[in-house]
Design a protein around this motif. Structure first.
Motif, PDB file in Angstrom:
ATOM      1  N   LYS A 298       0.838  -1.208   0.000  1.00 50.42           N
ATOM      2  CA  LYS A 298       0.000   0.000   0.000  1.00 50.42           C
ATOM      3  C   LYS A 298       0.871   1.257   0.000  1.00 50.42           C
ATOM      4  O   LYS A 298       0.561   2.233  -0.679  1.00 50.42           O
ATOM      5  CB  LYS A 298      -0.950   0.007   1.203  1.00 50.42           C
TER       6      LYS A 298
ATOM      7  N   ALA B  15       2.324   1.860  -3.489  1.00 48.52           N
ATOM      8  CA  ALA B  15       1.312   2.427  -4.388  1.00 48.52           C
ATOM      9  C   ALA B  15       1.092   3.910  -4.086  1.00 48.52           C
ATOM     10  O   ALA B  15       0.995   4.735  -5.002  1.00 48.52           O
ATOM     11  CB  ALA B  15       0.005   1.656  -4.268  1.00 48.52           C
ATOM     12  N   ALA B  16       1.026   4.253  -2.801  1.00 47.11           N
ATOM     13  CA  ALA B  16       0.815   5.650  -2.424  1.00 47.11           C
ATOM     14  C   ALA B  16       2.026   6.510  -2.784  1.00 47.11           C
ATOM     15  O   ALA B  16       1.875   7.656  -3.215  1.00 47.11           O
ATOM     16  CB  ALA B  16       0.516   5.746  -0.933  1.00 47.11           C
TER      17      ALA B  16
ATOM     18  N   ASP C 255       4.134   5.913  -5.274  1.00 50.14           N
ATOM     19  CA  ASP C 255       4.073   6.076  -6.731  1.00 50.14           C
ATOM     20  C   ASP C 255       3.073   7.157  -7.121  1.00 50.14           C
ATOM     21  O   ASP C 255       3.342   7.982  -7.991  1.00 50.14           O
ATOM     22  CB  ASP C 255       3.699   4.757  -7.405  1.00 50.14           C
ATOM     23  N   SER C 256       1.931   7.145  -6.468  1.00 48.38           N
ATOM     24  CA  SER C 256       0.901   8.142  -6.747  1.00 48.38           C
ATOM     25  C   SER C 256       1.401   9.550  -6.409  1.00 48.38           C
ATOM     26  O   SER C 256       1.182  10.491  -7.179  1.00 48.38           O
ATOM     27  CB  SER C 256      -0.367   7.820  -5.954  1.00 48.38           C
ATOM     28  N   ALA C 257       2.070   9.684  -5.273  1.00 46.94           N
ATOM     29  CA  ALA C 257       2.602  10.997  -4.878  1.00 46.94           C
ATOM     30  C   ALA C 257       3.646  11.472  -5.885  1.00 46.94           C
ATOM     31  O   ALA C 257       3.687  12.664  -6.231  1.00 46.94           O
ATOM     32  CB  ALA C 257       3.204  10.918  -3.476  1.00 46.94           C
TER      33      ALA C 257
ATOM     34  N   GLU D 138       3.764  10.655  -9.107  1.00 43.83           N
ATOM     35  CA  GLU D 138       3.047  11.016 -10.341  1.00 43.83           C
ATOM     36  C   GLU D 138       2.396  12.384 -10.228  1.00 43.83           C
ATOM     37  O   GLU D 138       2.341  13.138 -11.203  1.00 43.83           O
ATOM     38  CB  GLU D 138       1.989   9.972 -10.659  1.00 43.83           C
ATOM     39  N   GLN D 139       1.905  12.712  -9.028  1.00 48.83           N
ATOM     40  CA  GLN D 139       1.219  13.983  -8.817  1.00 48.83           C
ATOM     41  C   GLN D 139       2.186  15.110  -8.459  1.00 48.83           C
ATOM     42  O   GLN D 139       1.781  16.274  -8.366  1.00 48.83           O
ATOM     43  CB  GLN D 139       0.174  13.837  -7.705  1.00 48.83           C
TER      44      GLN D 139
ATOM     45  N   ASP E 254       3.662  15.500  -5.602  1.00 50.43           N
ATOM     46  CA  ASP E 254       3.395  15.892  -4.214  1.00 50.43           C
ATOM     47  C   ASP E 254       4.596  15.513  -3.343  1.00 50.43           C
ATOM     48  O   ASP E 254       4.676  14.420  -2.796  1.00 50.43           O
ATOM     49  CB  ASP E 254       2.122  15.197  -3.729  1.00 50.43           C
TER      50      ASP E 254
ATOM     51  N   THR F  90       3.920  14.633   0.580  1.00 50.30           N
ATOM     52  CA  THR F  90       3.360  13.302   0.779  1.00 50.30           C
ATOM     53  C   THR F  90       4.398  12.235   0.474  1.00 50.30           C
ATOM     54  O   THR F  90       4.523  11.248   1.203  1.00 50.30           O
ATOM     55  CB  THR F  90       2.106  13.088  -0.102  1.00 50.30           C
TER      56      THR F  90
END
Length: 60
Positions: free
Chosen positions: A31, A34-35, A37-39, A41-42, A44, A47
């Motif tokens: 988890k 994934a978070a 990677d998302s940060a 991509e954005q 951020d 985060t």
């Protein structure tokens, strides 16, 4: 015989706890990946840094 049964049950309990701990660690790590990677991509950074610190703490 009762002492041997008690030892066996204790060892089974410890093995089950170790397996559960490992499963929880694997789930949390996935988890966090994934978070993170998302940060990324954005874009951020805050985060990303916070989640990276959590991930590092899990690996200690």
């Amino acid at each position: 015989m009762d002492k041997m049964k008690l030892n066996y049950e204790t060892m089974l309990g410890l093995a089950a706890e170790m397996i559960l701990d490992e499963a929880i660690l694997k789930y949390r790590t996935e988890k966090l990946y994934a978070a993170i990677d998302s940060a990324l991509e954005q874009g951020d950074e805050d985060t990303f840094r916070r989640l990276s610190s959590e991930w590092s703490a899990l690996k200690l």
